[in-house]
Design an enzyme around this catalytic site. Structure first.
Site, PDB file in Angstrom:
ATOM      1  N   GLU A 114    -109.206   7.798  14.179  1.00 35.89           N
ATOM      2  CA  GLU A 114    -110.448   8.131  13.476  1.00 35.89           C
ATOM      3  C   GLU A 114    -111.686   7.845  14.330  1.00 35.89           C
ATOM      4  O   GLU A 114    -112.668   7.269  13.878  1.00 35.89           O
ATOM      5  CB  GLU A 114    -110.520   7.377  12.139  1.00 35.89           C
ATOM      6  CG  GLU A 114    -109.359   7.734  11.221  1.00 35.89           C
ATOM      7  CD  GLU A 114    -109.432   7.103   9.837  1.00 35.89           C
ATOM      8  OE1 GLU A 114    -110.034   6.031   9.698  1.00 35.89           O
ATOM      9  OE2 GLU A 114    -108.855   7.698   8.905  1.00 35.89           O
TER      10      GLU A 114
ATOM     11  N   ASP B 126    -101.843   7.049   3.855  1.00 34.53           N
ATOM     12  CA  ASP B 126    -103.065   6.247   3.807  1.00 34.53           C
ATOM     13  C   ASP B 126    -103.350   5.668   2.415  1.00 34.53           C
ATOM     14  O   ASP B 126    -104.281   6.123   1.750  1.00 34.53           O
ATOM     15  CB  ASP B 126    -104.256   7.107   4.268  1.00 34.53           C
ATOM     16  CG  ASP B 126    -105.481   6.273   4.576  1.00 34.53           C
ATOM     17  OD1 ASP B 126    -105.400   5.042   4.465  1.00 34.53           O
ATOM     18  OD2 ASP B 126    -106.523   6.861   4.921  1.00 34.53           O
TER      19      ASP B 126
ATOM     20  N   GLU C 253    -109.691   1.406  -2.580  1.00 38.42           N
ATOM     21  CA  GLU C 253    -110.304   2.668  -2.138  1.00 38.42           C
ATOM     22  C   GLU C 253    -109.769   3.879  -2.907  1.00 38.42           C
ATOM     23  O   GLU C 253    -110.541   4.697  -3.402  1.00 38.42           O
ATOM     24  CB  GLU C 253    -110.063   2.851  -0.641  1.00 38.42           C
ATOM     25  CG  GLU C 253    -110.572   4.177  -0.118  1.00 38.42           C
ATOM     26  CD  GLU C 253    -110.356   4.363   1.386  1.00 38.42           C
ATOM     27  OE1 GLU C 253    -109.823   3.444   2.032  1.00 38.42           O
ATOM     28  OE2 GLU C 253    -110.720   5.431   1.901  1.00 38.42           O
TER      29      GLU C 253
HETATM   30  C1  GCV Z   1    -111.509   1.213   8.076  1.00 39.26           C
HETATM   31  C2  GCV Z   1    -108.936   5.075   5.619  1.00 39.26           C
HETATM   32  C3  GCV Z   1    -110.314   4.689   5.140  1.00 39.26           C
HETATM   33  C4  GCV Z   1    -111.204   4.226   6.257  1.00 39.26           C
HETATM   34  C5  GCV Z   1    -110.487   3.092   7.006  1.00 39.26           C
HETATM   35  C6  GCV Z   1    -109.169   3.639   7.531  1.00 39.26           C
HETATM   36  C7  GCV Z   1    -108.370   2.573   8.262  1.00 39.26           C
HETATM   37  O1  GCV Z   1    -108.977   6.278   6.330  1.00 39.26           O
HETATM   38  O2  GCV Z   1    -110.888   5.761   4.454  1.00 39.26           O
HETATM   39  O3  GCV Z   1    -112.414   3.770   5.703  1.00 39.26           O
HETATM   40  O4  GCV Z   1    -111.281   2.600   8.056  1.00 39.26           O
HETATM   41  O5  GCV Z   1    -108.392   4.096   6.442  1.00 39.26           O
HETATM   42  O6  GCV Z   1    -107.471   2.015   7.634  1.00 39.26           O
HETATM   43  O7  GCV Z   1    -108.625   2.319   9.414  1.00 39.26           O
END
Ligand code: GCV
Length: 545
Positions: free
Chosen positions: A176, A255, A283
């Site tokens: 990411e 995820d 989340e």
């Molecule tokens: C910290 C998901 C979340 C991101 C997070 C990522 C991760 O994609 O939306 O906010 O980033 O996981 O675990 O690194």
């Protein structure tokens, strides 16, 4: 009373931990870590705490160290009481300011570590893999470059001067947008081992995340499957990681969705130290506005790795966790890592948090919380398909929100059917990442569990589930039932009005009202979407917009 719930929890658990009631207690997982996703600066999109739903950070505000040591100490005590013995204090997405916690801001790490140390908790730090470049010292972060290796050796030594019992680094690399060894044509073992070499002389470790995938996918490319990514990247490296590297694996292959199969990586790297990662911050499970007790979900991965890392759900909110009942998730994370027996965890939390609760209150809490994860699952994305959330903040429904983006979280719904074909026979081949008998169980429509059907298969809406219902009717039934169950939670919680403090009752009532609003929105959007796609009416004739 939960307003002083953390106090009740702490006292009760100290008693338990001392073994004063039933003898000696020993942890099942050796390292039981909480990972904060706290930023130093307020990130323009993610805020002070990435995916934080409990107010601000306990450590930083607007770029400054808060210095509220009392609060950090109380927090340390609370964590120790749940069984946690390690904390990573900053976000795995390490931006420019946060990178300096490793260098000229390490005194802040030292002050925080001083508080955690009092309760037997070691402090760890997320680092940016490109720190040698980002901080302006070197032209490269190539892990095999001797200058880079010397840079990390020196940085680790300085950190240990400040924090003598420093726990180590946590790294999100090549994921990411975070930098990593791929930039230099190196492997993740090269990257992790370089950091291990710098830390090992000090007894510190590297937690290296397996959350590595291509987030720039084309939906037409059916050979790329985000679910496959961690296994494809990491299992070829089994046996190549140093002894002090722990590869940290999210509990599911994608995820932190409300329903995923257990990650196949957890059983595929016998020569590597592994940690399983849970997301305590909610989340994708209601963002601490919905009651969603996650102990039963996490229990699916118990025993598969010797270590646990859990993403924190705590902030500077007076109830610590935003939703007061989300404290149970924090408790469950620590408690399950100490003793992986999920049966009585919620009951223990109720006892410790409401020590003088009458049986009516206990029963109310059980009725509201026991099945709350399954209720959440019912009114959100169906049958394991996941990711029908609004893009970006991930709260509330948007069935096609990610369907036409490159993030690789497709559901492939069309007028004929829905679901992701991950079979070997006709799909992405993901099922082959599981050992027997799971591989054939997931591969076959006859044996694939209903709750994961759309994770593994693309099926017509008329496909008949093991429970005798069709996919489309199941979607309608679960969404009507899920929203109705939230209404029942509200009715149940009303009966607690005289049994808890007004402040607690009001906070939970307000949040349940929002949960019902949101569950209704989910119900209506999902039902309407699939009615319009399939053209098949609900056989009970309930209102579909
Ligand atoms: C910290 C998901 C979340 C991101 C997070 C990522 C991760 O994609 O939306 O906010 O980033 O996981 O675990 O690194």
């Amino acid at each position: 009373m939960i307003a002083d719930g953390p106090r009740g929890l702490i006292y009760g658990l100290f008693e338990l931990a001392r073994g004063s009631r039933t003898g000696r207690y020993e942890p099942s997982y050796s390292r039981r870590m909480i990972d904060h996703w706290d930023n130093v600066d307020v990130h323009p999109v993610m805020g002070q705490v990435e995916r934080g739903y409990s107010g601000g950070s306990l450590f930083w505000a607007d770029g400054r160290f808060r210095g509220d040591l009392d609060r950090i100490r109380t927090y340390a005590r609370l964590l120790a009481a749940t069984g946690i013995n390690a904390v990573t204090i900053n976000n795995v997405n390490v931006h420019a300011t946060e990178a300096r916690l490793l260098t000229d801001r390490r005194h802040e790490v030292a002050v925080i570590a001083d508080q955690f140390r009092r309760y037997g908790i070691t402090t760890h730090l997320s680092i940016n893999f490109a720190a040698p470049v980002l901080l302006g010292d070197l032209p490269t972060a190539d892990p095999l470059d001797p200058r880079v290796r010397r840079w990390w050796t020196a940085a680790a030594a300085r950190m240990v001067e400040s924090v003598p019992d420093f726990g180590g680094f946590l790294v999100k690399a090549d994921s990411e947008g975070q930098p990593g060894p791929f930039t230099y044509g190196r492997t993740h073992a090269d990257g992790a081992n370089m950091l291990a070499e710098a830390l090992a002389p000090h007894g510190a470790v590297v937690h290296w995340r397996a959350f590595v995938y291509n987030h720039r996918q084309d939906w037409r490319d059916r050979s790329t499957d985000r679910a496959r990514a961690a296994y494809d990247h990491f299992t070829p490296l089994d046996g190549q990681f140093a002894d002090t590297v722990i590869v940290q694996v999210k509990h599911g292959p994608i995820d932190f969705q409300p329903r995923e199969p257990v990650s196949p990586v957890l059983t595929a790297m016998p020569s590597t130290r592994l940690a399983v990662e849970w997301q305590v911050t909610q989340e994708y499970t209601g963002q601490q506005r919905h009651v969603c007790y996650l102990g039963p979900m996490w229990a699916q991965t118990l025993g598969l790795a010797p270590e646990l890392s859990a993403v924190s759900n705590v902030g500077d909110d007076p109830f610590w966790t935003g939703h007061p009942l989300a404290q149970a998730n924090l408790y469950a994370a620590g408690r399950l890592a100490w003793n992986p027996d999920p049966i009585n965890v919620l009951d223990e939390w109720i006892t410790l948090t409401f020590p003088s609760a009458p049986s009516t209150l206990r029963s109310i809490l059980h009725r509201v919380m026991d099945d709350s994860w399954l209720t959440y699952e019912r009114y959100t994305a169906p049958l394991g398909v996941g990711f029908m959330v609004r893009p970006g903040h991930h709260y509330g429904p948007d069935v096609d929100g990610y369907e036409y983006t490159p993030w690789g979280t497709y559901h492939f719904a069309d007028r004929n059917g829905v679901g992701v074909d991950r079979t070997v026979a006709t799909g992405t081949g993901f099922t082959a990442q599981y050992p027997p008998p799971q591989n054939s169980r997931y591969e076959s429509l006859e044996t694939c569990p209903d709750e994961l059907l759309l994770f593994f298969h693309h099926v017509p809406y008329t496909h008949v589930l093991h429970n005798g219902s069709t996919v489309i009717q199941h979607i309608y039934d679960t969404h009507f039932d899920g929203a109705a169950q939230v209404e029942a939670m509200i009715t149940t919680w009303r009966q607690a009005a005289d049994l808890v403090t007004p402040a607690l009752h009001t906070r939970i009532t307000e949040l349940l009202d929002e949960q019902l609003r949101s569950a209704t929105e989910w119900r209506d959007q999902i039902n309407t979407y699939f009615y319009r796609k399939s053209g098949i009416p609900d056989h009970l004739g309930r209102p579909i917009h």
